[in-house]
Scaffold this active site. Structure first.
Site, mmCIF file in Angstrom:
data_model
loop_
_atom_site.group_PDB
_atom_site.id
_atom_site.type_symbol
_atom_site.label_atom_id
_atom_site.label_comp_id
_atom_site.label_asym_id
_atom_site.label_seq_id
_atom_site.Cartn_x
_atom_site.Cartn_y
_atom_site.Cartn_z
ATOM 1 N N SER A 182 27.194 67.725 34.745
ATOM 2 C CA SER A 182 28.542 68.255 34.982
ATOM 3 C C SER A 182 28.407 69.656 35.574
ATOM 4 O O SER A 182 27.802 69.821 36.625
ATOM 5 C CB SER A 182 29.359 68.240 33.688
ATOM 6 O OG SER A 182 30.682 68.643 33.931
ATOM 7 N N THR A 183 28.918 70.676 34.894
ATOM 8 C CA THR A 183 28.877 72.041 35.434
ATOM 9 C C THR A 183 27.434 72.478 35.687
ATOM 10 O O THR A 183 26.604 72.409 34.791
ATOM 11 C CB THR A 183 29.532 73.019 34.452
ATOM 12 O OG1 THR A 183 30.807 72.502 34.065
ATOM 13 C CG2 THR A 183 29.701 74.392 35.084
ATOM 14 N N HIS A 210 30.096 64.854 37.316
ATOM 15 C CA HIS A 210 31.539 65.079 37.208
ATOM 16 C C HIS A 210 32.010 65.795 38.472
ATOM 17 O O HIS A 210 31.651 66.944 38.714
ATOM 18 C CB HIS A 210 31.866 65.947 35.991
ATOM 19 C CG HIS A 210 31.590 65.260 34.688
ATOM 20 N ND1 HIS A 210 31.549 65.934 33.494
ATOM 21 C CD2 HIS A 210 31.341 63.953 34.390
ATOM 22 C CE1 HIS A 210 31.301 65.079 32.515
ATOM 23 N NE2 HIS A 210 31.163 63.874 33.031
ATOM 24 N N MET A 217 29.392 71.017 30.713
ATOM 25 C CA MET A 217 30.291 71.269 29.588
ATOM 26 C C MET A 217 30.533 69.983 28.807
ATOM 27 O O MET A 217 30.432 68.887 29.346
ATOM 28 C CB MET A 217 31.646 71.762 30.094
ATOM 29 C CG MET A 217 31.633 73.127 30.721
ATOM 30 S SD MET A 217 33.316 73.570 31.217
ATOM 31 C CE MET A 217 32.974 74.920 32.351
ATOM 32 N N ASP A 240 29.917 64.538 27.195
ATOM 33 C CA ASP A 240 29.826 63.261 27.891
ATOM 34 C C ASP A 240 28.354 62.883 28.054
ATOM 35 O O ASP A 240 27.531 63.704 28.467
ATOM 36 C CB ASP A 240 30.506 63.355 29.263
ATOM 37 C CG ASP A 240 30.577 62.007 29.971
ATOM 38 O OD1 ASP A 240 30.626 60.971 29.262
ATOM 39 O OD2 ASP A 240 30.573 61.989 31.213
#
Length: 346
Positions: free
Chosen positions: A169-170, A196, A288, A291
């Site tokens: 993600s991030t 993401h 973050m 998930d």
């Protein structure tokens, strides 16, 4: 003590609205507003903000150039605002390469109508990316953030892994590039990637990775066959599942509003566990939230292996921390070692 924010945008309307939205949160405080990249570089030095919001297209100096200069002088978390187009995605990826932490779509309609969802998303994103940096700068023991212990289980993977699935993600776009560029063209295992990212961005990201890597990388299309030397990236706004048809293929399905992430690492990991049983290696990179944790649990129940990125090399130690905390991780590795370890051990 509030988190200080520098807003950078050449539009008076966006300057005013962003300041209003950000200051509505008790933990956030706009300390300055810059109208172009040159002002942003100067104000980042003088005001020393905890986090910066950055527009991408501005006079005097564009956002990507400003990010590069700010990160060279005094690194600080930067949240880019991007247009939802292929070209906007390319510019955003350039900004992430230059050192920006994360990005959000620049949606005029949402900002104009005072969207509660936008407010929450912006507040959450700023707090999430600013807090780790503030903790790292603090000298007090109470502010230190310790990763939970994760026992390392060395499992021989040669000949037992039929699918590699990587979730992020991030910070993921830069992390994925670091991992995938270290893989040889004849990498023997099919790869599925879940990052993401909104719709329209994943095509630009896959094209970029394909230019950078020796392996082939492309955005997944429903029915694509899995094969060695090919990495398929889950499309933004949709879900990707793995099926065992032929040598294996992917199904690309509409995103369900009941699932927070589209694409979701949990869904792809879970389908890989059901399809490939114990013959999967799942890798959880920076990001973050959590998930991937439940999907990793399913993979572990089947006997598959899980690797995760270490805290020190993560932009946000959320997703890897979740799997480490649940003792699902077999190996914790710094980012710069993951690609070479995959090439060596698979």
């Amino acid at each position: 003590m509030p988190i200080n924010v520098l807003v950078v945008d050449d539009s008076n309307f966006f300057q005013h609205r962003l300041k209003e939205i950000i200051n509505a949160h008790s933990e956030l405080n706009v300390v300055g507003v810059a109208a172009n990249g040159r002002e942003a570089v100067d104000m980042a030095q003088s005001l020393k903000p905890d986090v910066i919001t950055m527009d991408y297209e501005m006079p005097v100096m564009d956002g990507v150039s400003a990010v590069r200069q700010i990160m060279a002088q005094r690194p600080v978390p930067i949240l880019m605002f991007s247009s939802m187009t292929y070209e906007g995605a390319r510019t955003t990826l350039d900004a992430l390469d230059a050192g920006a932490t994360d990005f959000m779509p620049k949606n005029f309609a949402e900002v104009s109508r005072d969207s509660a969802a936008l407010k929450k998303k912006l507040h959450d994103r700023l707090l999430q990316i600013a807090r780790p940096q503030r903790l790292a700068r603090s000298a007090t023991p109470a502010a230190s953030f310790k990763a939970p212990p994760a026992p390392e289980r060395k499992i021989s993977l040669k000949g037992r892994v039929n699918l590699l699935v990587i979730g992020a993600s991030t910070g993921g776009p830069v992390a994925l590039a670091d991992v995938l560029t270290k893989l040889p063209a004849n990498f023997p295992v099919p790869i599925v990637l879940v990052q993401h990212m909104p719709e329209n961005f994943t095509k630009a990201f896959a094209d970029r990775l394909n230019r950078q890597c020796k392996i082939e990388v492309r955005e997944a299309v429903d029915g694509d066959q899995l094969r060695p030397g090919l990495a398929l990236l889950a499309p933004g706004g949709k879900q990707l599942m793995v099926e065992k048809r032929g040598m294996g293929c992917v199904r690309v399905l509409p995103g369900d509003s009941r699932v927070n992430y589209k694409p979701s690492v949990d869904i792809t990991f879970g389908s890989a566990a059901n399809t490939y049983d114990k013959h999967v290696l799942g890798v959880v990179l920076t990001g973050m939230g959590s998930d991937g944790c439940e999907g990793a649990r399913l993979l572990k129940r089947k006997g598959s292996a899980i690797w995760s990125q270490d805290q020190a090399s993560c932009v946000i130690y959320g997703m890897p921390m979740a799997v480490a905390r649940e003792k699902l991780t077999d190996r914790v590795l710094p980012l710069n070692e993951i690609g070479s370890a995959l090439a060596r051990e698979l």
